[in-house]
Every structure is written in C-alpha cells, then in structure tokens.
Design a protein around this motif. Structure first.
Motif, PDB file in Angstrom:
ATOM      1  N   GLY A 177       0.834  -1.193   0.000  1.00 36.01           N
ATOM      2  CA  GLY A 177       0.000   0.000   0.000  1.00 36.01           C
ATOM      3  C   GLY A 177       0.869   1.243   0.000  1.00 36.01           C
ATOM      4  O   GLY A 177       1.789   1.382  -0.800  1.00 36.01           O
ATOM      5  N   ASP A 178       0.572   2.163   0.945  1.00 36.30           N
ATOM      6  CA  ASP A 178       1.364   3.388   1.061  1.00 36.30           C
ATOM      7  C   ASP A 178       2.590   3.216   1.961  1.00 36.30           C
ATOM      8  O   ASP A 178       3.398   4.141   2.100  1.00 36.30           O
ATOM      9  CB  ASP A 178       0.491   4.535   1.617  1.00 36.30           C
ATOM     10  N   ASP A 179       2.712   2.055   2.569  1.00 35.20           N
ATOM     11  CA  ASP A 179       3.826   1.805   3.482  1.00 35.20           C
ATOM     12  C   ASP A 179       4.996   1.211   2.705  1.00 35.20           C
ATOM     13  O   ASP A 179       4.863   0.145   2.085  1.00 35.20           O
ATOM     14  CB  ASP A 179       3.375   0.851   4.591  1.00 35.20           C
ATOM     15  N   THR A 180       6.127   1.883   2.736  1.00 34.00           N
ATOM     16  CA  THR A 180       7.301   1.425   1.991  1.00 34.00           C
ATOM     17  C   THR A 180       8.503   1.362   2.911  1.00 34.00           C
ATOM     18  O   THR A 180       8.791   2.320   3.638  1.00 34.00           O
ATOM     19  CB  THR A 180       7.620   2.365   0.811  1.00 34.00           C
ATOM     20  N   VAL A 181       9.192   0.232   2.896  1.00 32.90           N
ATOM     21  CA  VAL A 181      10.442   0.075   3.643  1.00 32.90           C
ATOM     22  C   VAL A 181      11.585   0.224   2.653  1.00 32.90           C
ATOM     23  O   VAL A 181      11.760  -0.610   1.758  1.00 32.90           O
ATOM     24  CB  VAL A 181      10.513  -1.299   4.333  1.00 32.90           C
ATOM     25  N   ILE A 182      12.340   1.312   2.791  1.00 29.99           N
ATOM     26  CA  ILE A 182      13.456   1.582   1.891  1.00 29.99           C
ATOM     27  C   ILE A 182      14.718   0.902   2.414  1.00 29.99           C
ATOM     28  O   ILE A 182      15.008   0.954   3.604  1.00 29.99           O
ATOM     29  CB  ILE A 182      13.671   3.099   1.757  1.00 29.99           C
ATOM     30  N   ASN A 183      15.452   0.281   1.502  1.00 31.51           N
ATOM     31  CA  ASN A 183      16.671  -0.455   1.859  1.00 31.51           C
ATOM     32  C   ASN A 183      16.416  -1.444   2.990  1.00 31.51           C
ATOM     33  O   ASN A 183      16.972  -1.336   4.086  1.00 31.51           O
ATOM     34  CB  ASN A 183      17.791   0.513   2.259  1.00 31.51           C
ATOM     35  N   PRO A 184      15.533  -2.422   2.777  1.00 34.15           N
ATOM     36  CA  PRO A 184      15.212  -3.394   3.836  1.00 34.15           C
ATOM     37  C   PRO A 184      16.443  -4.199   4.245  1.00 34.15           C
ATOM     38  O   PRO A 184      17.378  -4.392   3.463  1.00 34.15           O
ATOM     39  CB  PRO A 184      14.158  -4.295   3.177  1.00 34.15           C
ATOM     40  N   GLU A 185      16.431  -4.681   5.464  1.00 34.02           N
ATOM     41  CA  GLU A 185      17.531  -5.481   5.986  1.00 34.02           C
ATOM     42  C   GLU A 185      17.588  -6.843   5.279  1.00 34.02           C
ATOM     43  O   GLU A 185      16.547  -7.356   4.834  1.00 34.02           O
ATOM     44  CB  GLU A 185      17.359  -5.694   7.493  1.00 34.02           C
ATOM     45  N   PRO A 186      18.776  -7.437   5.168  1.00 35.18           N
ATOM     46  CA  PRO A 186      18.891  -8.746   4.516  1.00 35.18           C
ATOM     47  C   PRO A 186      18.031  -9.830   5.160  1.00 35.18           C
ATOM     48  O   PRO A 186      17.660 -10.801   4.490  1.00 35.18           O
ATOM     49  CB  PRO A 186      20.382  -9.068   4.663  1.00 35.18           C
ATOM     50  N   GLU A 187      17.689  -9.663   6.452  1.00 35.50           N
ATOM     51  CA  GLU A 187      16.887 -10.670   7.145  1.00 35.50           C
ATOM     52  C   GLU A 187      15.387 -10.464   6.947  1.00 35.50           C
ATOM     53  O   GLU A 187      14.578 -11.248   7.470  1.00 35.50           O
ATOM     54  CB  GLU A 187      17.208 -10.646   8.650  1.00 35.50           C
TER      55      GLU A 187
END
Length: 536
Positions: free
Chosen positions: A498-508
């Motif tokens: 949706g409108d929620d975005t995690v930028i550069n997520p962790e490898p885990e």
C-alpha cells in the motif's frame, strides 16, 4: 496506342497505292496483313515489292515497326499494365489501418532517432506499437527493416481512426512544434483519453501544445542539460537526485576527493553511517552492481538509494569534499549548452561557454567567442584549470573530434559529451569521454517512463528501477536467502505494501505474499529476473 493504330492504317493505304503503281491489286485485308507482318519483323515474304519505291517503303515500315516494337509497346505495357500492378503489390506491403481489436499500442507520428530507440525498448517489454508514415517509399524502407508501419497522412483524422487511436495507450509526436501542435489537436478531437506526448523545441510552445491537447510536453534539450549539470564532478560531492520511485530517492554522488577513495563498498560502511544503500557504480559510462568487494576510485560515481533523510545524512558526511572554484568549460551555446549552464548556476558552479556564433552569445562574462578546436580559445575559457569539460554540440563527428582533442590536452580532466545517435556512445567512450549522454536514449527513456506510469523508472543509459508483486517462489523467504543479486543482477531496494514502503530493507527481512518489491538493475538484469521469477 492510338498513334500505332493510325500508323498501321496509313501504311495499309500506302501499300495499296504503291502496289497499284506496280500493276498489282490486293484486298484491304491483305494490305493490313502485310503491314502487320512487316512491322512485327516476321517477314514471311509471300507479298513483296518489285520497285525501288516499294523497297524503300518496306524499309520505312520495317524500321518504324522496330521502333514501336522495342520502345513504344514496352513503354505502353509498363506504363499502363506492369506499373499499376507493381504499385498495387507495393501498397499491399504497407497496411492502411490496424485490426479493430488492436489496443494499448503506442502510435508514432514519424520515425527518427528517438522513435528508433524507444521502439527497441517497447519490443523488449512486449508493448505493441505502430509508426504512421505519409510517404510510401519511406514506409516500404521501414517495413523492410521490420518496423510496424501504417501508410497515411499524419494530419488527417481518418489516419488516426484507422490506427484505432481511441484504443491506443499513447501517441508520440517528435517533430517540430507546429507539426506537433497540429497532431495533438487532431488526435484530441478523436479521443479525450489517449495520452499525447509531444516534444517542444521552445518553451514558448508549451502553452500552445497543451491547449492543442498534449498530455505531456517534453523538453529533451533542457533535460539533457540538467543531466549534464548533475553529472558534473565539480562544486561538491553531494548527492544529486536522478529519480524518485514513491518515497524512495535514487541519487548519484561523485566519489572524487572523498575519504571513500580506495575503499570497497563493505569498507565504506555507507549503509551503517548514512542509511543510504550503494546499489551501483558508474565507471566511465559503464554501470556495475555494487558488490561488497567493489573498489571506489576517483572516477567512480555512486548510485545510491534511500530516503530524503538518509540523503541528507550522506551530504553531511561527504558533501563538503571536492569544493573548487575552477569553472566548467561548456563547448556549444545551443539549447543543451544553455540548459547545462543554468543547471550549473543552480548548483553554484562557475562555467564558461565556448560558442562560434555571435548571435548565441548572451553576455561577455560567461561566453567565449571562438572555435573550440583552437587551443587559444580553449585556454581563454580555462581548459588548463577546469576540472570538467562538457561537449554539447549537435554534431556527433565534431563531438568525437573535440573529445580526443581535450583528452590529449588534459589527460586528467573529466569529459562529458553529447551524442545524437546511440551507436556513437561507445565511440565517444573510446575517444576518452567519461560520461556520454544520447539525445535519442534520453527522449526514449522519458517517454517510456510516462508509458509505464510508475511501474518502471528508466534511468540514464539502461539503468532501470521496477516494481513487481512478490513472486510465489519467494514467499516468506529472507532477502539474504533468495540470492537474487547473483542469480539475476538485480538488487531489492524497497518493499512496499500500500502506502507503506520500507526503503533499503535489511537482509533478514521476509518477503510476504501481499507485498511488492522494488528492484534496480540493467535492462538485461530485469529481463533475467522476469524470466527467472515471473515466467516471461
């Protein structure tokens, strides 16, 4: 044909006159028979003349028959029978309309360098397209090259009706401002919904093109100038935004003079200190994925992904480096050159423009009148101190020559060069350019980004950012376990729901079924990802 019939009847009449003089009588059928046999050079010899006058007359009939047989009859046949047949066959190779079920296609109103570059991208992404051409011979040439063409006038509403414009995804007009205005107005009368993208040479034409019906008006010269200004390794080592994908920013930062020189991506600890993720590196126009052991050197331009806050963190640490007051030398004071100058001025970078035509010189402070091929002109512009030279003329041959010349004068200088044709990009790199920008590629990328409407962001020189639903084979897997980078060449830079975005997520981080992943990679890497995980 009427001339031939008339000549036959005249010869038939003279045949009877001369035969009566020789004391012989023949029927009119016999006279016509002799005339046809003699003119056709068959010469059966059953009817002959005995007097010199008759023999002379026979020769005249024979020679005139040869003229008609070898010249006039073939010409008549070609003109009235073969040529119309050939024209009909030729026209059959170039259709006049598209099938009724055609939809979501891109309509080009001409074929130029931008259209050629964009068609290549559309074919790779399986987008249907058609090129409207008004000249039959040009249409045949393109058809022979495998280009989808339809024959018809570009200013005729009937042409666009036959192209199913009301079902098209986009109409692209890359001609001059007046022709593009006519096209936009014509198309808009037929469809209120189709996207109409037009090129503009003058900013004054924007309002008129919009009023005529253009959805988007593109100034490729200005865009190219801004990119040249952004790619200039001068002023500072700050991050320069090259694209946005939702809340995520894609930027480029020159590594020159920063503490990053000589370090690997792992040793730089950019992610830990700034939050920005180094996803790639430009090295003399060549893009490579940023790996842990990738070494950063003075010519490296980092491609970074992150949020606005993370970008500010980077600038606080590295933006203070590479500060210099030396001017940038811009060769060419045309639209691209002037746009480059405006971009440098916004970044507070000094510049000087070399221009041959006095009419283009706007002031004596920043302009140098002269030929860039003259060493005295270059030195007057500051080539000996400059850290960057930007070559912006519209002539590829001139740009190649000046690139070689500047590289010989200053082996250490950074050279940015413009090319009109994509095929000359590699030539300019071989000539010594550090960064080459193609007018055709830039125009094609701009239109392609509009067509995709946020699903794909195509950056300079084939670097793509694209968004796809999480593939089933990756459900509930950790990013580190997918090995996407090694398998495809793409890097996951964000996860969205949706409108929620995690930028550069962790490898885990886990990849959930109801999420979308945002990736970055070259066009080839994207194709590999699609074949590996999407199946197409």
């Amino acid at each position: 044909m009427m001339v031939l019939v008339g000549v036959i009847f005249v010869y038939t009449g003279l045949f009877h006159v001369i035969k009566e003089m020789e004391g012989e009588e023949y029927s009119w059928i016999a006279g016509l028979y002799w005339t046809l046999v003699t003119m056709s050079t068959l010469g059966f010899g059953d009817i002959t003349f005995h007097s010199d006058l008759g023999r002379i007359f026979s020769m005249v009939v024979l020679f005139s028959g040869i003229v008609f047989l070898l010249v006039l009859l073939p010409f008549t046949f070609i003109q009235f029978f073969y040529a119309p047949w050939l024209e009909a066959q030729t026209q059959a190779r170039t259709p006049r309309e598209l099938p009724e079920k055609t939809r979501d296609h891109v309509i080009f109103t001409g074929y130029d360098n931008v259209a050629e570059a964009l068609i290549g991208k559309l074919v790779k992404f399986n987008h249907p397209y058609v090129v409207l051409i008004s000249d039959l011979h040009h249409a045949l040439e393109l058809n022979d090259l495998g280009i989808n063409v339809v024959l018809g006038p570009i200013d005729d509403p009937e042409s666009y009706k036959k192209l199913r414009v009301e079902q098209a995804a986009m109409v692209v007009a890359t001609g001059d401002d007046m022709i593009n205005t006519n096209i936009a107005f014509t198309v808009r009368e037929l469809s209120e919904n189709v996207s109409v993208v037009t090129f503009a040479n003058s900013t004054d034409s924007a309002d008129i093109l919009k009023l005529a019906g253009s959805t988007e008006v593109l100034y490729i010269s200005d865009t190219m100038g801004q990119s040249f200004g952004r790619r200039t390794l001068g002023g500072s080592a700050r991050v320069h935004v090259i694209g946005r994908f939702g809340k995520m920013i894609i930027g480029e930062a020159p590594a020159i003079d920063t503490p990053l020189i000589g370090k690997t991506i792992l040793e730089s600890r950019l992610r830990e200190t700034t939050g920005m993720n180094a996803v790639g590196l430009w090295e003399r126009g060549h893009f490579e994925l940023a790996k842990a052991d990738s070494v950063i050197n003075e010519k490296t331009v980092l491609v970074l992904a992150g949020s606005v806050e993370q970008m500010r963190n980077y600038d606080e640490l590295f933006g203070i480096y590479h500060a210099t007051d030396a001017p940038v030398v811009i060769i060419g004071g045309g639209r691209v050159g002037r746009a480059t100058a405006r971009s440098l001025k916004d970044r507070q970078i000094k510049y000087r423009i070399i221009e041959k035509e006095k009419s283009r010189i706007l002031n004596t402070k920043n302009y140098i009148h002269g030929d860039a091929a003259d060493i005295s002109t270059l030195r007057k512009a500051g080539i000996d101190e400059a850290h960057t030279v930007i070559i912006t003329t519209h002539d590829d041959d001139v740009n190649i020559y000046l690139t070689i010349y500047c590289r010989q004068l200053r082996p250490d200088i950074h050279i940015n060069a413009r090319t009109t044709l994509e095929r000359n990009m590699s030539t300019l790199h071989r000539a010594g350019a550090d960064f080459v920008m193609s007018y055709a590629s830039m125009g094609a990328n701009a239109i392609f980004n509009l067509l995709e409407r946020g699903e794909v962001l195509m950056l300079a020189e084939g670097l793509n950012i694209f968004k796809v639903p999480t593939p089933k084979s990756l459900y509930n897997k950790k990013i580190s376990d997918t090995d996407i980078r090694n398998k495809t060449g793409c890097t996951i830079v964000a996860i969205g729901k949706g409108d929620d975005t995690v930028i550069n997520p962790e490898p885990e981080s886990l990849l959930a079924p109801d999420e979308e992943i945002v990736l970055i990679g070259t066009l080839e890497a994207e194709e590999t990802f699609m074949k590996t995980y999407i199946g197409g």
